[in-house]
Structure formats: structure tokens, C-alpha cells
Design a protein around this motif. Structure first.
Motif, mmCIF file in Angstrom:
data_model
loop_
_atom_site.group_PDB
_atom_site.id
_atom_site.type_symbol
_atom_site.label_atom_id
_atom_site.label_comp_id
_atom_site.label_asym_id
_atom_site.label_seq_id
_atom_site.Cartn_x
_atom_site.Cartn_y
_atom_site.Cartn_z
ATOM 1 N N LEU A 155 -15.034 34.264 -9.956
ATOM 2 C CA LEU A 155 -14.138 35.167 -9.240
ATOM 3 C C LEU A 155 -13.624 36.280 -10.151
ATOM 4 N N ALA A 156 -13.384 35.948 -11.416
ATOM 5 C CA ALA A 156 -12.936 36.985 -12.357
ATOM 6 C C ALA A 156 -14.022 38.035 -12.560
ATOM 7 N N LEU A 157 -15.269 37.596 -12.664
ATOM 8 C CA LEU A 157 -16.369 38.543 -12.833
ATOM 9 C C LEU A 157 -16.581 39.381 -11.576
ATOM 10 N N ALA A 158 -16.242 38.828 -10.415
ATOM 11 C CA ALA A 158 -16.395 39.557 -9.157
ATOM 12 C C ALA A 158 -15.196 40.448 -8.850
ATOM 13 N N GLY A 159 -14.170 40.413 -9.693
ATOM 14 C CA GLY A 159 -13.020 41.278 -9.491
ATOM 15 C C GLY A 159 -11.896 40.684 -8.663
ATOM 16 N N VAL A 164 -7.668 34.414 -9.022
ATOM 17 C CA VAL A 164 -7.624 33.728 -10.315
ATOM 18 C C VAL A 164 -6.177 33.464 -10.723
ATOM 19 N N ALA A 165 -5.316 34.470 -10.562
ATOM 20 C CA ALA A 165 -3.909 34.305 -10.908
ATOM 21 C C ALA A 165 -3.234 33.276 -10.002
ATOM 22 N N GLY A 166 -3.595 33.281 -8.715
ATOM 23 C CA GLY A 166 -3.021 32.308 -7.801
ATOM 24 C C GLY A 166 -3.398 30.886 -8.151
ATOM 25 N N ALA A 171 -1.938 25.668 -10.533
ATOM 26 C CA ALA A 171 -2.203 24.579 -11.463
ATOM 27 C C ALA A 171 -0.934 24.053 -12.093
ATOM 28 N N PHE A 172 0.114 24.873 -12.157
ATOM 29 C CA PHE A 172 1.398 24.424 -12.696
ATOM 30 C C PHE A 172 2.390 24.085 -11.593
ATOM 31 N N THR A 173 2.237 24.697 -10.422
ATOM 32 C CA THR A 173 3.164 24.426 -9.324
ATOM 33 C C THR A 173 2.986 23.011 -8.789
ATOM 34 N N VAL A 174 1.755 22.623 -8.520
ATOM 35 C CA VAL A 174 1.507 21.308 -7.908
ATOM 36 C C VAL A 174 1.920 20.165 -8.831
ATOM 37 N N PRO A 175 1.551 20.149 -10.117
ATOM 38 C CA PRO A 175 2.043 19.065 -10.976
ATOM 39 C C PRO A 175 3.561 19.059 -11.121
ATOM 40 N N ALA A 176 4.197 20.233 -11.076
ATOM 41 C CA ALA A 176 5.657 20.268 -11.133
ATOM 42 C C ALA A 176 6.259 19.601 -9.908
ATOM 43 N N LEU A 177 5.655 19.839 -8.738
ATOM 44 C CA LEU A 177 6.103 19.170 -7.510
ATOM 45 C C LEU A 177 5.910 17.660 -7.611
ATOM 46 N N LEU A 210 2.296 29.180 2.810
ATOM 47 C CA LEU A 210 2.122 27.812 2.312
ATOM 48 C C LEU A 210 0.829 27.621 1.540
ATOM 49 N N ASP A 211 0.086 28.699 1.338
ATOM 50 C CA ASP A 211 -1.136 28.584 0.547
ATOM 51 C C ASP A 211 -0.758 28.635 -0.932
ATOM 52 N N TYR A 212 -0.481 27.483 -1.478
ATOM 53 C CA TYR A 212 -0.057 27.406 -2.875
ATOM 54 C C TYR A 212 -1.183 27.766 -3.839
ATOM 55 N N THR A 213 -2.452 27.725 -3.377
ATOM 56 C CA THR A 213 -3.561 28.071 -4.265
ATOM 57 C C THR A 213 -3.663 29.569 -4.504
#
Length: 248
Positions: A155-159, A164-166, A171-177, A210-213
Motif C-alpha cells: 500500500l505504501a508503494l501504491a501511494g 498505512v498510517a491507519g 496496531a496500538f489502539t487495539v492492544p490498548a483496548l 468505527l473502522d479502527y483499522t
């Protein structure tokens, strides 16, 4: 055992057997060694070090421990799909499913101490909150980052930098929950049920709020701020709960 009868002739141990006499003979022939005298002034101070990377590796092993074999096959499938699947299929199919795959690993965060009754052991170490809680949180984040590693590269190579940022933030939001709910409830069931609801309504139905990803629907700047603040608050809640447990 003659601790309370030592010196009493009536209860003196008898060694009349051949084995007893042979044992006394060997004891008499053995060279007498006086215990070494150690002075406190000669002792060196052991260095107090903290190996964060070793602790992080242990947390990763604990997350992956006990998972069935088919879980690892599925995880490998997500990594391989990230190499060959088109970016549109990654954002609308593979990544939303991959975000739910580690749910049973995340649900153990913050609950092991109560589940295995090891709170007294782990909470007695130096700085258990400052050292162990961030390691568990980062281990959970690395698990999600690993599942989407190849897809993020594509996805980063495709722009698709927003996706990617989401994913990186998720990756940090879900484990924190998971960590906050695990610390305060002592069980992973509440997280599993709540996360199933969030996953089905958010990423699977492309609901941006609600799309946490952050990969299936575009986010507004306000929504980015909400997820950043929510992640910080969830980790603070886990920190406060764990501090409360240590002080009890």
C-alpha cells in the motif's frame, strides 16, 4: 529428627549397624575444610540492569503461546496475501479480516496475572508497571504490524499512505483496548465480545467512525484526533488500573 531432643541420652541416635560404622569411618577420613570467611567489605555491588528487549521478546512469546497450529497457518496466509493481492482487495477484504485474527492473543493482555494467580510474583519485581505494561502493549502492537507487514509495504508503494498510517495507529489502539479491559475486568471475555461488535460494524461494513483499522474508509482530521486521544486514554486507564492492583 532430634532437634528438640539433642543432648538427651535416652533418645541419642544409635549407629550400631555396619553401615553406620562405615559412614563414621568415611567421615573421619575426609579432610576437614573450614568454611571460607567472607567480609562484607570485599563484596562487589551487583549491577542493576534492565533488558527491555528481553522482556519484550518474552511478552511476544506469551502472546503466541498456546495458539493452535491453524492460527499460524492463517497468519502466514495473511502475510502471503499481502504480497500478491491487489491493493483494493487488501483494503476491503484481507486487512479487515486480519485485524480480527489475533483477538484471542490480545484478550490475554492484562489478564494473565489473575488467570494464573501470579500477581504476587510479578508485582513484586522492581517497577512492574513502568516496565512490564509498556512491553505487553508494544508486543500486542507488533503482532498486528507483523500480520499486515507485507500489505503495508504494497500500500505504501501504491501511494495509500492514509491506509498505512491507519493500520499503524490501529496496531496500538487495539492492544490498548485489550490491555485496559483486561486489567480492569480480569478476564478477556469482555474484550472479545466488544471487539467482535466493533470489527463487524466498523471494518467489515466500512463505517468510518468505527473502522479502527483506517483502511476501508477515509478519515477526517477530527476522526484521526479522536483515535489518537482514545489510544492514549486507553493506555492511561490500563496504567491506572495496574498501579491500583500493585498497591493492593
Amino acid at each position: 529428627f532430634d532437634r528438640f531432643e539433642r543432648g538427651s541420652l535416652a533418645h541419642a541416635p544409635r549407629r550400631a549397624s555396619l553401615f553406620g560404622r562405615f559412614e563414621r569411618l568415611l567421615h573421619g577420613l575426609a579432610p576437614s575444610t573450614a568454611p571460607a570467611v567472607v567480609r562484607a567489605s570485599t563484596l562487589t555491588v551487583a549491577p542493576r540492569t534492565f533488558a527491555f528487549w528481553n522482556l519484550l521478546g518474552a511478552e511476544i512469546v506469551l502472546l503466541a503461546k498456546g495458539l493452535p497450529f491453524w492460527w499460524y497457518l492463517g497468519a502466514a496466509g495473511f502475510v502471503i496475501a499481502g504480497v500478491f493481492a491487489p491493493p483494493a482487495h487488501l483494503m476491503n477484504g484481507w486487512l479487515p479480516v486480519a485485524s480480527f485474527w489475533p483477538v484471542f492473543a490480545w484478550s490475554t493482555l492484562g489478564t494473565r496475572e489473575k488467570q494464573f494467580d501470579t500477581a504476587g510474583l510479578f508485582f513484586s519485581v522492581a517497577r512492574p508497571v513502568q516496565r512490564m505494561l509498556p512491553a505487553a502493549w508494544i508486543a500486542g502492537a507488533l503482532l498486528m504490524l507483523a500480520l499486515g507487514s507485507t500489505a503495508m509495504l504494497r500500500l505504501a508503494l501504491a501511494g495509500h499512505t492514509d491506509a498505512v498510517a491507519g493500520w499503524a495507529l490501529a496496531a496500538f489502539t487495539v492492544p490498548a483496548l485489550a490491555l485496559a479491559l483486561g486489567v480492569w475486568t480480569g478476564s478477556g471475555k469482555f474484550f472479545e465480545v466488544l471487539y467482535l461488535f466493533l470489527w463487524y460494524i466498523g471494518p467489515m461494513h466500512h463505517l468510518a467512525e468505527l473502522d479502527y483499522t483506517g483502511v476501508t474508509a477515509p478519515r477526517s482530521p477530527m476522526l484521526w484526533t479522536v483515535y489518537l486521544v482514545a489510544t492514549a486514554l486507553l493506555f492511561i486507564a490500563a496504567w491506572v488500573g495496574r498501579t491500583r492492583q500493585v498497591r493492593q
